[in-house]
Design a protein around this motif. Structure first.
Motif, mmCIF file in Angstrom:
data_model
loop_
_atom_site.group_PDB
_atom_site.id
_atom_site.type_symbol
_atom_site.label_atom_id
_atom_site.label_comp_id
_atom_site.label_asym_id
_atom_site.label_seq_id
_atom_site.Cartn_x
_atom_site.Cartn_y
_atom_site.Cartn_z
ATOM 1 N N ALA A 23 7.383 0.862 10.684
ATOM 2 C CA ALA A 23 7.970 2.204 10.683
ATOM 3 C C ALA A 23 9.342 2.216 10.005
ATOM 4 C CB ALA A 23 8.090 2.727 12.114
ATOM 5 N N LYS A 24 10.123 1.146 10.161
ATOM 6 C CA LYS A 24 11.451 1.070 9.544
ATOM 7 C C LYS A 24 11.382 0.976 8.024
ATOM 8 C CE LYS A 24 14.029 -1.051 13.325
ATOM 9 N NZ LYS A 24 14.737 -2.274 13.743
ATOM 10 N N GLN A 25 10.276 0.416 7.495
ATOM 11 C CA GLN A 25 10.117 0.342 6.044
ATOM 12 C C GLN A 25 9.993 1.738 5.458
ATOM 13 O OE1 GLN A 25 6.754 -2.146 5.274
ATOM 14 N NE2 GLN A 25 7.774 -3.992 5.993
ATOM 15 N N VAL A 67 16.214 4.282 -6.446
ATOM 16 C CA VAL A 67 15.246 3.304 -6.926
ATOM 17 C C VAL A 67 15.266 3.237 -8.445
ATOM 18 C CG1 VAL A 67 13.736 3.645 -4.924
ATOM 19 C CG2 VAL A 67 13.312 4.944 -6.997
ATOM 20 N N GLN A 68 14.967 2.057 -8.988
ATOM 21 C CA GLN A 68 14.757 1.888 -10.422
ATOM 22 C C GLN A 68 13.315 2.276 -10.679
ATOM 23 O OE1 GLN A 68 17.152 0.779 -12.647
ATOM 24 N NE2 GLN A 68 18.600 0.787 -10.948
ATOM 25 N N TYR A 83 7.390 3.321 -9.524
ATOM 26 C CA TYR A 83 8.317 2.226 -9.242
ATOM 27 C C TYR A 83 7.654 1.197 -8.336
ATOM 28 C CZ TYR A 83 9.212 4.576 -4.776
ATOM 29 O OH TYR A 83 9.075 5.162 -3.537
ATOM 30 N N ALA A 84 8.154 -0.017 -8.439
ATOM 31 C CA ALA A 84 7.664 -1.111 -7.596
ATOM 32 C C ALA A 84 8.496 -1.151 -6.331
ATOM 33 C CB ALA A 84 7.776 -2.431 -8.338
ATOM 34 N N GLU A 85 7.838 -1.453 -5.232
ATOM 35 C CA GLU A 85 8.531 -1.574 -3.958
ATOM 36 C C GLU A 85 8.142 -2.902 -3.337
ATOM 37 O OE1 GLU A 85 9.637 1.645 -0.704
ATOM 38 O OE2 GLU A 85 7.504 1.269 -0.855
ATOM 39 N N PRO A 86 9.125 -3.738 -2.972
ATOM 40 C CA PRO A 86 8.804 -5.078 -2.456
ATOM 41 C C PRO A 86 7.850 -5.078 -1.261
ATOM 42 C CG PRO A 86 11.166 -4.854 -2.803
ATOM 43 C CD PRO A 86 10.551 -3.499 -3.026
ATOM 44 N N ALA A 88 5.564 -2.855 -0.512
ATOM 45 C CA ALA A 88 4.245 -2.302 -0.847
ATOM 46 C C ALA A 88 3.542 -3.201 -1.853
ATOM 47 C CB ALA A 88 4.401 -0.906 -1.427
ATOM 48 N N GLN A 89 2.264 -3.219 -1.788
ATOM 49 C CA GLN A 89 1.496 -3.967 -2.778
ATOM 50 C C GLN A 89 1.109 -2.985 -3.862
ATOM 51 O OE1 GLN A 89 -1.694 -5.809 -0.676
ATOM 52 N NE2 GLN A 89 -0.382 -7.325 0.275
ATOM 53 N N GLY A 90 1.631 -3.196 -5.064
ATOM 54 C CA GLY A 90 1.368 -2.270 -6.156
ATOM 55 C C GLY A 90 2.516 -1.300 -6.348
ATOM 56 N N ASP A 91 2.310 -0.362 -7.246
ATOM 57 C CA ASP A 91 3.351 0.615 -7.580
ATOM 58 C C ASP A 91 3.249 1.843 -6.700
ATOM 59 O OD1 ASP A 91 4.308 -0.980 -9.639
ATOM 60 O OD2 ASP A 91 3.041 -0.034 -11.142
ATOM 61 N N ARG A 92 4.379 2.535 -6.559
ATOM 62 C CA ARG A 92 4.427 3.822 -5.866
ATOM 63 C C ARG A 92 4.535 4.912 -6.928
ATOM 64 N NH1 ARG A 92 4.135 3.932 -0.063
ATOM 65 N NH2 ARG A 92 5.201 2.107 0.700
#
Length: 105
Positions: A23-25, A67-68, A83-86, A88-92
């Motif tokens: 939830a904090k992510q 975010v970049q 963008y990529a998020e550490p 998450a698996q894959g791009d958002r």
């Protein structure tokens, strides 16, 4: 199958701790389809454009994060970013208002 009398609460406590960490992510909050439609006609460039964007995150509450990203489509008032998020698996992929985006130099 009996209960664990020695450590009865540990599995539940661990499960709660994991749920809290998830939830904090948080998760990114995109504009709705109707909000994007209200901003004008969509345009897509031949190649993505590097940008920096403010993305609203829902973390039990909403929290803005810088975010970049890459702008991959836009309307007069909104931009679709990737963008990529550490965590998450894959791009958002998130639609944000155009005022939340600036070109990355």
């Amino acid at each position: 199958m009996g209960t664990n009398r020695r450590y009865p609460d540990l599995p539940d406590e661990r499960r709660d701790a994991i749920a809290l960490e998830i939830a904090k992510q948080g998760s990114p909050v995109s504009l709705t389809t109707s909000e994007v439609r209200a901003t004008g006609r969509r345009t897509e460039p031949p190649a993505p454009i590097p940008v920096v964007a403010n993305v609203r995150y829902r973390v039990i509450y909403e929290e803005p994060r810088l975010v970049q990203a890459e702008a991959i489509a836009w309307t007069r008032g909104a931009v679709l970013i990737r963008y990529a998020e550490p965590e998450a698996q894959g791009d958002r992929y998130v639609w944000v208002y155009a005022s939340a985006v600036r070109r990355h130099t």
